[in-house]
Motif scaffolding. Structure first.
Motif, mmCIF file in Angstrom:
data_model
loop_
_atom_site.group_PDB
_atom_site.id
_atom_site.type_symbol
_atom_site.label_atom_id
_atom_site.label_comp_id
_atom_site.label_asym_id
_atom_site.label_seq_id
_atom_site.Cartn_x
_atom_site.Cartn_y
_atom_site.Cartn_z
ATOM 1 N N VAL A 1 7.906 -3.993 8.467
ATOM 2 C CA VAL A 1 6.583 -3.912 7.866
ATOM 3 C C VAL A 1 6.737 -3.886 6.363
ATOM 4 O O VAL A 1 7.597 -3.175 5.833
ATOM 5 N N ILE A 2 5.917 -4.670 5.678
ATOM 6 C CA ILE A 2 5.825 -4.552 4.228
ATOM 7 C C ILE A 2 4.547 -3.785 3.937
ATOM 8 O O ILE A 2 3.467 -4.197 4.337
ATOM 9 N N VAL A 3 4.702 -2.668 3.259
ATOM 10 C CA VAL A 3 3.567 -1.825 2.899
ATOM 11 C C VAL A 3 3.162 -2.213 1.486
ATOM 12 O O VAL A 3 3.946 -2.082 0.547
ATOM 13 N N ILE A 4 1.938 -2.710 1.362
ATOM 14 C CA ILE A 4 1.434 -3.149 0.060
ATOM 15 C C ILE A 4 0.742 -1.976 -0.619
ATOM 16 O O ILE A 4 -0.152 -1.359 -0.053
ATOM 17 N N GLN A 5 1.163 -1.701 -1.826
ATOM 18 C CA GLN A 5 0.608 -0.576 -2.582
ATOM 19 C C GLN A 5 -0.866 -0.757 -2.877
ATOM 20 O O GLN A 5 -1.383 -1.869 -2.889
ATOM 21 N N GLU A 6 -1.529 0.348 -3.129
ATOM 22 C CA GLU A 6 -2.891 0.319 -3.655
ATOM 23 C C GLU A 6 -2.774 0.258 -5.176
ATOM 24 O O GLU A 6 -1.681 0.036 -5.699
ATOM 25 N N ILE A 7 -3.857 0.487 -5.889
ATOM 26 C CA ILE A 7 -3.811 0.418 -7.357
ATOM 27 C C ILE A 7 -3.080 1.609 -7.982
ATOM 28 O O ILE A 7 -2.960 1.687 -9.199
ATOM 29 N N ASN A 50 3.351 5.320 -4.847
ATOM 30 C CA ASN A 50 3.273 6.774 -5.042
ATOM 31 C C ASN A 50 3.650 7.505 -3.758
ATOM 32 O O ASN A 50 4.093 6.894 -2.779
ATOM 33 N N SER A 51 3.464 8.807 -3.742
ATOM 34 C CA SER A 51 3.864 9.602 -2.576
ATOM 35 C C SER A 51 3.120 9.171 -1.308
ATOM 36 O O SER A 51 3.693 9.204 -0.211
ATOM 37 N N HIS A 52 1.865 8.745 -1.454
ATOM 38 C CA HIS A 52 1.110 8.283 -0.278
ATOM 39 C C HIS A 52 1.743 7.027 0.318
ATOM 40 O O HIS A 52 1.951 6.940 1.536
ATOM 41 N N ILE A 53 2.058 6.044 -0.510
ATOM 42 C CA ILE A 53 2.644 4.788 -0.022
ATOM 43 C C ILE A 53 4.022 5.053 0.575
ATOM 44 O O ILE A 53 4.382 4.493 1.615
ATOM 45 N N ARG A 54 4.808 5.925 -0.052
ATOM 46 C CA ARG A 54 6.112 6.277 0.514
ATOM 47 C C ARG A 54 5.940 6.966 1.868
ATOM 48 O O ARG A 54 6.714 6.710 2.804
ATOM 49 N N ALA A 55 4.924 7.812 2.003
ATOM 50 C CA ALA A 55 4.665 8.480 3.283
ATOM 51 C C ALA A 55 4.252 7.479 4.360
ATOM 52 O O ALA A 55 4.635 7.620 5.527
ATOM 53 N N ILE A 101 9.275 -1.535 3.961
ATOM 54 C CA ILE A 101 9.584 -1.684 2.543
ATOM 55 C C ILE A 101 8.277 -1.770 1.763
ATOM 56 O O ILE A 101 7.323 -2.414 2.197
ATOM 57 N N ALA A 102 8.244 -1.091 0.626
ATOM 58 C CA ALA A 102 7.068 -1.088 -0.246
ATOM 59 C C ALA A 102 7.497 -1.561 -1.633
ATOM 60 O O ALA A 102 8.090 -0.792 -2.404
ATOM 61 N N PRO A 103 7.231 -2.837 -1.966
ATOM 62 C CA PRO A 103 7.608 -3.331 -3.292
ATOM 63 C C PRO A 103 6.662 -2.801 -4.368
ATOM 64 O O PRO A 103 5.465 -2.641 -4.133
ATOM 65 N N ALA A 104 7.201 -2.536 -5.542
ATOM 66 C CA ALA A 104 6.420 -2.033 -6.673
ATOM 67 C C ALA A 104 5.785 -3.229 -7.394
ATOM 68 O O ALA A 104 6.388 -3.833 -8.280
ATOM 69 N N LEU A 105 4.576 -3.574 -7.001
ATOM 70 C CA LEU A 105 3.925 -4.793 -7.477
ATOM 71 C C LEU A 105 3.453 -4.724 -8.925
ATOM 72 O O LEU A 105 3.100 -5.750 -9.496
ATOM 73 N N PHE A 106 3.446 -3.546 -9.526
ATOM 74 C CA PHE A 106 3.036 -3.425 -10.933
ATOM 75 C C PHE A 106 4.217 -3.464 -11.890
ATOM 76 O O PHE A 106 4.034 -3.387 -13.102
ATOM 77 N N ASP A 107 5.437 -3.584 -11.375
ATOM 78 C CA ASP A 107 6.612 -3.539 -12.238
ATOM 79 C C ASP A 107 6.634 -4.620 -13.309
ATOM 80 O O ASP A 107 7.253 -4.442 -14.348
ATOM 81 N N ARG A 108 5.966 -5.724 -13.086
ATOM 82 C CA ARG A 108 5.934 -6.782 -14.107
ATOM 83 C C ARG A 108 5.162 -6.336 -15.345
ATOM 84 O O ARG A 108 5.464 -6.773 -16.451
ATOM 85 N N ALA A 109 4.186 -5.477 -15.149
ATOM 86 C CA ALA A 109 3.377 -4.987 -16.270
ATOM 87 C C ALA A 109 3.853 -3.619 -16.775
ATOM 88 O O ALA A 109 3.845 -3.360 -17.973
#
Length: 163
Positions: A30-36, A40-45, A58-66
């Motif tokens: 499963v790929i868990v897509i972060q919220e805005i 954070n701790s919720h997405i990791r949970a 796996i939860a990729p950090a989609l804001f890392d580019r910014a």
């Protein structure tokens, strides 16, 4: 409990991700897509919960580019900052980074159905994820029909592949 790792997108961008592995052989991935709010701790949970149920998550950090290391809370100020980063990051970059997460799962031998061409389930799931992200970008309701015709509501968006 998962671990933090680095992924590399096809365009060379390096991003963080959170990986949670099940105790035994994974039932799927499963790929868990972060919220805005970032990974954070919720997405990791959420990822840890899927791992507890037997899935590699796996939860990729989609804001890392910014901005790297985003972990916002739920205050009005955090919501404003999260929307600003979502707009700065863009959907095309998000899809590149999700593709990097798919590649990582494939390299682990955990997502064979996504790794090969000619897999209609994988293509449907990828189109579903892209449609979901485009709808979120336009502010539309985050419900879609899945490949079986069932309606799925994706509050924090998930991409699933069977093994």
């Amino acid at each position: 409990m998962g671990k933090h790792l680095e992924l590399k997108a096809a365009d060379g961008h390096t991003l963080a991700a959170y990986l949670a592995e099940p105790a035994g052989k994974p039932r799927g991935a499963v790929i868990v897509i972060q919220e805005i709010f970032g990974v954070n701790s919720h997405i990791r949970a959420v990822a840890d919960g899927y791992a507890a149920d037997g899935y590699l998550a796996i939860a990729p950090a989609l804001f890392d580019r910014a901005q790297r290391g985003v972990e916002y809370g739920y205050t009005p100020e955090d919501i404003q900052k999260g929307f600003a980063l979502k707009n700065a990051s863009g959907i095309d970059n998000a899809l590149k980074d999700v593709a990097a997460a798919l590649e990582d799962l494939g390299a682990r031998g955990r997502c064979e159905r996504l790794a090969g061409d000619g897999q209609p389930f994988a293509r449907m799931q990828w189109r579903f994820l892209g449609a979901f992200l485009r709808r979120r970008e336009r502010g539309q309701q985050s419900e879609e029909k899945n490949e079986r015709g069932a309606t799925e509501s994706l509050g924090c968006g998930m991409h699933h592949c069977d093994i």
